[in-house]
Scaffold this motif. Structure first.
Motif, mmCIF file in Angstrom:
data_model
loop_
_atom_site.group_PDB
_atom_site.id
_atom_site.type_symbol
_atom_site.label_atom_id
_atom_site.label_comp_id
_atom_site.label_asym_id
_atom_site.label_seq_id
_atom_site.Cartn_x
_atom_site.Cartn_y
_atom_site.Cartn_z
ATOM 1 N N TYR A 53 0.844 -1.198 0.000
ATOM 2 C CA TYR A 53 0.000 0.000 0.000
ATOM 3 C C TYR A 53 0.881 1.251 0.000
ATOM 4 N N GLN A 54 0.537 2.205 -0.825
ATOM 5 C CA GLN A 54 1.208 3.501 -0.976
ATOM 6 C C GLN A 54 2.615 3.356 -1.559
ATOM 7 N N ASP A 55 2.846 4.081 -2.650
ATOM 8 C CA ASP A 55 4.147 4.052 -3.306
ATOM 9 C C ASP A 55 5.226 4.651 -2.412
ATOM 10 N N ALA A 56 6.433 4.102 -2.543
ATOM 11 C CA ALA A 56 7.568 4.552 -1.723
ATOM 12 C C ALA A 56 8.784 4.751 -2.611
ATOM 13 N N LYS A 57 9.669 5.653 -2.193
ATOM 14 C CA LYS A 57 10.916 5.890 -2.910
ATOM 15 C C LYS A 57 11.957 4.855 -2.482
ATOM 16 N N GLU A 58 12.884 4.561 -3.385
ATOM 17 C CA GLU A 58 13.903 3.556 -3.094
ATOM 18 C C GLU A 58 14.767 3.935 -1.900
ATOM 19 N N LYS A 59 15.018 5.232 -1.710
ATOM 20 C CA LYS A 59 15.883 5.662 -0.613
ATOM 21 C C LYS A 59 15.273 5.388 0.757
ATOM 22 N N HIS A 60 13.978 5.110 0.777
ATOM 23 C CA HIS A 60 13.307 4.822 2.036
ATOM 24 C C HIS A 60 13.160 3.320 2.285
ATOM 25 N N LEU A 61 13.712 2.487 1.399
ATOM 26 C CA LEU A 61 13.587 1.040 1.517
ATOM 27 C C LEU A 61 14.959 0.389 1.639
ATOM 28 N N THR A 62 14.975 -0.810 2.164
ATOM 29 C CA THR A 62 16.214 -1.584 2.228
ATOM 30 C C THR A 62 16.437 -2.300 0.893
ATOM 31 N N LYS A 63 17.657 -2.801 0.691
ATOM 32 C CA LYS A 63 17.961 -3.535 -0.536
ATOM 33 C C LYS A 63 17.097 -4.787 -0.647
ATOM 34 N N ALA A 64 16.829 -5.436 0.493
ATOM 35 C CA ALA A 64 15.982 -6.628 0.487
ATOM 36 C C ALA A 64 14.566 -6.294 0.036
ATOM 37 N N GLU A 65 14.045 -5.176 0.507
ATOM 38 C CA GLU A 65 12.695 -4.776 0.115
ATOM 39 C C GLU A 65 12.637 -4.414 -1.369
ATOM 40 N N ILE A 66 13.655 -3.702 -1.844
ATOM 41 C CA ILE A 66 13.693 -3.328 -3.262
ATOM 42 C C ILE A 66 13.751 -4.584 -4.130
ATOM 43 N N GLY A 67 14.571 -5.560 -3.729
ATOM 44 C CA GLY A 67 14.658 -6.810 -4.475
ATOM 45 C C GLY A 67 13.363 -7.593 -4.438
ATOM 46 N N HIS A 68 12.674 -7.551 -3.312
ATOM 47 C CA HIS A 68 11.396 -8.250 -3.173
ATOM 48 C C HIS A 68 10.374 -7.696 -4.163
ATOM 49 N N PHE A 69 10.280 -6.366 -4.266
ATOM 50 C CA PHE A 69 9.318 -5.762 -5.189
ATOM 51 C C PHE A 69 9.741 -5.974 -6.640
ATOM 52 N N ALA A 70 11.044 -5.938 -6.901
ATOM 53 C CA ALA A 70 11.522 -6.162 -8.263
ATOM 54 C C ALA A 70 11.214 -7.583 -8.727
ATOM 55 N N LYS A 71 11.366 -8.554 -7.835
ATOM 56 C CA LYS A 71 11.068 -9.947 -8.175
ATOM 57 C C LYS A 71 9.591 -10.125 -8.491
ATOM 58 N N ALA A 72 8.741 -9.406 -7.729
ATOM 59 C CA ALA A 72 7.292 -9.510 -7.958
ATOM 60 C C ALA A 72 6.845 -8.711 -9.176
ATOM 61 N N GLY A 73 7.696 -7.779 -9.626
ATOM 62 C CA GLY A 73 7.336 -6.960 -10.776
ATOM 63 C C GLY A 73 6.314 -5.891 -10.464
ATOM 64 N N VAL A 74 6.333 -5.400 -9.219
ATOM 65 C CA VAL A 74 5.409 -4.346 -8.805
ATOM 66 C C VAL A 74 6.207 -3.142 -8.327
ATOM 67 N N SER A 75 5.549 -2.005 -8.250
ATOM 68 C CA SER A 75 6.216 -0.794 -7.787
ATOM 69 C C SER A 75 6.509 -0.886 -6.293
ATOM 70 N N ASN A 76 7.492 -0.109 -5.840
ATOM 71 C CA ASN A 76 7.865 -0.107 -4.427
ATOM 72 C C ASN A 76 6.709 0.403 -3.573
#
Length: 209
Positions: A53-76
């Motif tokens: 829920y709610q879009d987030a900027k990459e600078k506010h996320l961890t590398k694990a979270e960014i990878g999780h969303f990238a694997k799912a193919g959805v926005s952060n």
């Protein structure tokens, strides 16, 4: 089928039913959410979906979270929540979940973080009685009275004393959905829900209805 969604508390108002009765309601901006993960019995041991829920900027996320969303193919996403379901066959990763999953008359449970009041005295926190204001009792009046007796010479656990009040997870059960505006992703729930305006809440089917 069980269902759930993430939302944001907007505030309270009142609406009228068909015969003119006033109903106090809490307005929740529910979704839109995206399915970021689907868990199954075969892979994870249980059925569940993870919503973002709610879009987030990459600078506010961890590398694990960014990878999780990238694997799912959805926005952060800023907020994630897992909802256990009986069957996840109707959901796919990347699918959108909005307020239309609920309807007027549904029974729901709402979970949120209650308002924080900081470190608070026992009188304000537990509504204890003040000490006598006269006849030599003092000099402090807004404090707890006797803490116990000589035997066992200790204070029992769970004694109502001063401490942190609020800012904890609270779930209110069996609330009624009064109105759903699917076009604007708005859900009106009868009564109050935890938290301040703008707080994030999690809505699911009632477990006791």
């Amino acid at each position: 089928m069980k269902k759930g969604i993430i939302g944001k508390k907007i505030g309270m108002t009142q609406i009228f039913d068909e015969i003119g009765n006033v109903i106090p309601v809490t307005v929740i901006a529910a979704g839109p959410c995206v399915v970021s993960q689907v868990k199954t019995v075969e892979n994870d041991g249980y059925n569940a979906i993870q919503l973002g829920y709610q879009d987030a900027k990459e600078k506010h996320l961890t590398k694990a979270e960014i990878g999780h969303f990238a694997k799912a193919g959805v926005s952060n996403k800023k907020y994630l929540k897992e909802f256990r379901l009986d069957d996840c066959a109707a959901y796919e990763v990347g699918a959108e979940v909005n307020a239309s999953v609920f309807a007027a008359g549904d029974k729901i449970d709402v979970t949120g973080i209650s308002k924080g009041h900081g470190y608070t005295g026992a009188i304000k926190r537990w509504n204890l009685h003040k000490l006598r204001m006269t006849h030599g009792v003092g000099p402090v009046h807004r404090q707890s009275g006797s803490m116990g007796v000589i035997d066992p010479a200790r204070i029992f656990k769970n004694k109502k004393m001063a401490g942190q009040w609020g800012n904890e997870q609270v779930t209110v059960l069996n609330l009624n959905v009064v109105k759903v505006d699917a076009e604007n992703n708005i859900i009106a729930v009868k009564g109050a829900i935890p938290g301040a305006r703008g707080g994030i809440v999690f809505i699911r089917d009632s477990v006791k209805a």
